[in-house]
Design an enzyme around this catalytic site. Structure first.
Site, PDB file in Angstrom:
ATOM      1  N   TYR A 125       0.811  -1.221   0.000  1.00  0.00           N
ATOM      2  CA  TYR A 125       0.000   0.000   0.000  1.00  0.00           C
ATOM      3  C   TYR A 125       0.842   1.267   0.000  1.00  0.00           C
ATOM      4  O   TYR A 125       0.322   2.357  -0.270  1.00  0.00           O
ATOM      5  CB  TYR A 125      -0.950   0.002   1.209  1.00  0.00           C
ATOM      6  CG  TYR A 125      -2.165  -0.871   0.992  1.00  0.00           C
ATOM      7  CD1 TYR A 125      -2.036  -2.254   0.929  1.00  0.00           C
ATOM      8  CD2 TYR A 125      -3.426  -0.316   0.847  1.00  0.00           C
ATOM      9  CE1 TYR A 125      -3.142  -3.068   0.725  1.00  0.00           C
ATOM     10  CE2 TYR A 125      -4.542  -1.123   0.643  1.00  0.00           C
ATOM     11  CZ  TYR A 125      -4.395  -2.487   0.585  1.00  0.00           C
ATOM     12  OH  TYR A 125      -5.484  -3.284   0.376  1.00  0.00           O
ATOM     13  N   LYS A 176       3.930 -15.066   3.971  1.00  0.00           N
ATOM     14  CA  LYS A 176       4.247 -15.998   2.887  1.00  0.00           C
ATOM     15  C   LYS A 176       5.769 -16.051   2.839  1.00  0.00           C
ATOM     16  O   LYS A 176       6.403 -15.656   1.850  1.00  0.00           O
ATOM     17  CB  LYS A 176       3.622 -15.473   1.572  1.00  0.00           C
ATOM     18  CG  LYS A 176       3.755 -16.381   0.385  1.00  0.00           C
ATOM     19  CD  LYS A 176       2.836 -17.596   0.426  1.00  0.00           C
ATOM     20  CE  LYS A 176       3.107 -18.477  -0.791  1.00  0.00           C
ATOM     21  NZ  LYS A 176       2.354 -19.757  -0.724  1.00  0.00           N
ATOM     22  N   ASP A 209      -1.856 -18.675   2.264  1.00  0.00           N
ATOM     23  CA  ASP A 209      -2.745 -19.554   1.480  1.00  0.00           C
ATOM     24  C   ASP A 209      -3.353 -20.627   2.377  1.00  0.00           C
ATOM     25  O   ASP A 209      -4.552 -20.919   2.308  1.00  0.00           O
ATOM     26  CB  ASP A 209      -2.013 -20.158   0.264  1.00  0.00           C
ATOM     27  CG  ASP A 209      -0.645 -20.740   0.574  1.00  0.00           C
ATOM     28  OD1 ASP A 209      -0.144 -20.543   1.708  1.00  0.00           O
ATOM     29  OD2 ASP A 209      -0.066 -21.389  -0.312  1.00  0.00           O
ATOM     30  N   ASP A 233      -5.793  -7.228   4.067  1.00  0.00           N
ATOM     31  CA  ASP A 233      -6.940  -6.761   3.274  1.00  0.00           C
ATOM     32  C   ASP A 233      -7.734  -7.944   2.754  1.00  0.00           C
ATOM     33  O   ASP A 233      -8.955  -8.026   2.910  1.00  0.00           O
ATOM     34  CB  ASP A 233      -6.432  -5.902   2.109  1.00  0.00           C
ATOM     35  CG  ASP A 233      -7.578  -5.490   1.190  1.00  0.00           C
ATOM     36  OD1 ASP A 233      -8.585  -4.987   1.712  1.00  0.00           O
ATOM     37  OD2 ASP A 233      -7.462  -5.696  -0.029  1.00  0.00           O
ATOM     38  N   ASP A 237     -11.628  -9.795   4.162  1.00  0.00           N
ATOM     39  CA  ASP A 237     -12.852 -10.004   3.379  1.00  0.00           C
ATOM     40  C   ASP A 237     -13.330 -11.442   3.564  1.00  0.00           C
ATOM     41  O   ASP A 237     -14.524 -11.703   3.725  1.00  0.00           O
ATOM     42  CB  ASP A 237     -12.611  -9.737   1.880  1.00  0.00           C
ATOM     43  CG  ASP A 237     -12.953  -8.295   1.488  1.00  0.00           C
ATOM     44  OD1 ASP A 237     -12.928  -7.418   2.378  1.00  0.00           O
ATOM     45  OD2 ASP A 237     -13.240  -8.042   0.298  1.00  0.00           O
TER      46      ASP A 237
HETATM   47  C1  IPM Z   1     -10.455  -1.971   2.979  1.00  0.00           C
HETATM   48  C2  IPM Z   1     -10.653  -1.528   1.563  1.00  0.00           C
HETATM   49  C3  IPM Z   1      -9.548  -0.565   1.171  1.00  0.00           C
HETATM   50  C4  IPM Z   1      -8.236  -1.301   1.314  1.00  0.00           C
HETATM   51  C5  IPM Z   1      -9.685   0.016  -0.244  1.00  0.00           C
HETATM   52  C6  IPM Z   1     -11.013   0.685  -0.446  1.00  0.00           C
HETATM   53  C7  IPM Z   1      -8.547   0.961  -0.563  1.00  0.00           C
HETATM   54  O1  IPM Z   1     -10.712  -2.620   0.704  1.00  0.00           O
HETATM   55  O2  IPM Z   1     -10.517  -1.119   3.886  1.00  0.00           O
HETATM   56  O3  IPM Z   1     -10.242  -3.162   3.216  1.00  0.00           O
HETATM   57  O4  IPM Z   1      -7.792  -1.972   0.380  1.00  0.00           O
HETATM   58  O5  IPM Z   1      -7.637  -1.201   2.372  1.00  0.00           O
HETATM   59 MN    MN Z   2     -10.510  -4.548   1.713  1.00  0.00          MN
END
Ligand code: IPM
Ligand code: MN
Length: 330
Positions: A125, A176, A209, A233, A237
């Site tokens: 990032y 990793k 992984d 990140d 999710d």
């Molecule tokens: C998150 C989002 C952000 C990230 C994006 C929107 C830049 O996906 O907060 O997880 O990748 O950190």
């Molecule tokens: Mn995200």
């Protein structure tokens, strides 16, 4: 006492879910002094403003920031993400991204909670890289990952402190190291070194992984996880998906030393496809509000909000109906 909160509803469903979050905090009896900021993709399309330095300076006088979601389909990818969201994380030095998950009880699963601590200011990032001969047949694109001893160590130390404060006292490093041998080596050595200071915390390591398989098949093995920015990140999710969906996933972007305001936001995005339909679940934003109250030492109100969100009876209906049901319970 009233806490000074900068509110950035943002784009899409962002303002809808933040409205419910503020409703619930008010119902919990916590006083906020609200400072509204109109920022995001829509604002950019209107007058070209993303995040003026003067606004960043104003924020430094606030206690916390509460953000809905940013991003609009007609703005080039990355412009608002980098210019607003990542700029907040970087310039305010919000180096901890804390994301809690609750896995519900099921047939082969005893229900439990775990947390991911994601490094929030470095890694891929940081934006290291560039183009060479762009647009030609010989073009080159590089994208680096920045890992500093200082940045990695402060993140790992925070994760050890957190693990040490919890019942299970277990911390897993996810990376990793078998392929990313430079960054992985730095993370691994730093993890070992800090571990010596926390003999009561049990530690383990998973490749990212493999961690994806364990998230789905055996999340009980986790208590606290610490990982780099990009792995964190992606993994969070997946964490949302295994714990009731992304509509419940909350997050805190923390500056633990409180030298600048920490920022609280749901993990989900602006979901322009469902804006105005009342389909957005405000629970992720409401739970992010509870994390915000925790940080403001309003733990008792935070616990009441979490309990109300966990009650399935509050989880039916439209955005505002869910908000009303949670507000009524707190
Ligand atoms: C998150 C989002 C952000 C990230 C994006 C929107 C830049 O996906 O907060 O997880 O990748 O950190
Ligand atoms: Mn995200």
């Amino acid at each position: 006492m009233s806490h000074k909160v900068g509110v950035i509803g943002g784009d899409g469903i962002g303002p809808e879910v933040i409205k419910e979050g503020l409703k619930v905090i008010e119902a919990a009896g916590v006083n906020l002094e609200i400072h509204d900021y109109d920022l995001g993709g829509e604002r950019y399309l209107r007058d070209g403003v993303v995040l003026p330095d003067s606004v960043l300076d104003e924020w430094r006088a606030l206690d916390v920031l509460y953000l809905g979601a940013v991003g609009t389909p007609d703005v080039p990818p990355g412009l608002i993400e980098r210019g607003l969201l990542l700029k907040m994380r970087f310039d305010l030095d919000l180096y901890i991204n804390l994301r809690p998950f609750v896995v519900a009880k099921s047939e082969n699963n005893e229900g439990h909670d775990f947390m991911v601590i994601r490094e929030n200011t470095e890694g891929a990032y940081a934006g290291e890289g560039g183009f060479l001969r762009k647009g030609t047949p010989h073009e080159v694109a590089t994208q680096g990952s920045v890992n500093t001893r200082h940045g990695v160590e402060r993140c790992i130390r925070y994760a050890f402190e957190l693990a040490n404060s919890r019942e299970k006292k277990h911390l897993t490093l996810v990376h990793k190291t078998n392929v990313l041998t430079f960054a992985g080596d730095l993370w691994g050595r730093t993890f070992q070194a800090v571990a010596e200071e926390y003999p009561s915390v049990e530690t383990s390591y998973n490749h990212v992984d493999a961690a994806c398989i364990y998230f789905v098949e055996n999340p009980q093995r986790y208590d606290v996880i610490v990982t780099d920015n990009l792995f964190g990140d992606i993994l969070t999710d997946l964490g949302g998906a295994i714990s009731g969906g992304i509509g419940l996933a909350s997050s805190a972007n923390l500056n633990p030393e409180r030298t600048s305001p920490s920022m609280f936001e749901p993990v989900h995005g602006s979901a322009p496809d469902i804006v105005g339909t009342g389909k957005a679940n405000p629970t992720a934003a409401i739970l992010s509000g509870a994390l915000m109250l925790d940080f403001l030492m309003e733990d008792e109100a935070a616990r009441r909000i979490e309990r109300a969100c966990a009650d399935p009876k509050t989880q039916n209906g439209s955005t505002s109906e869910i908000g009303d049901a949670i507000a009524a319970q707190v």
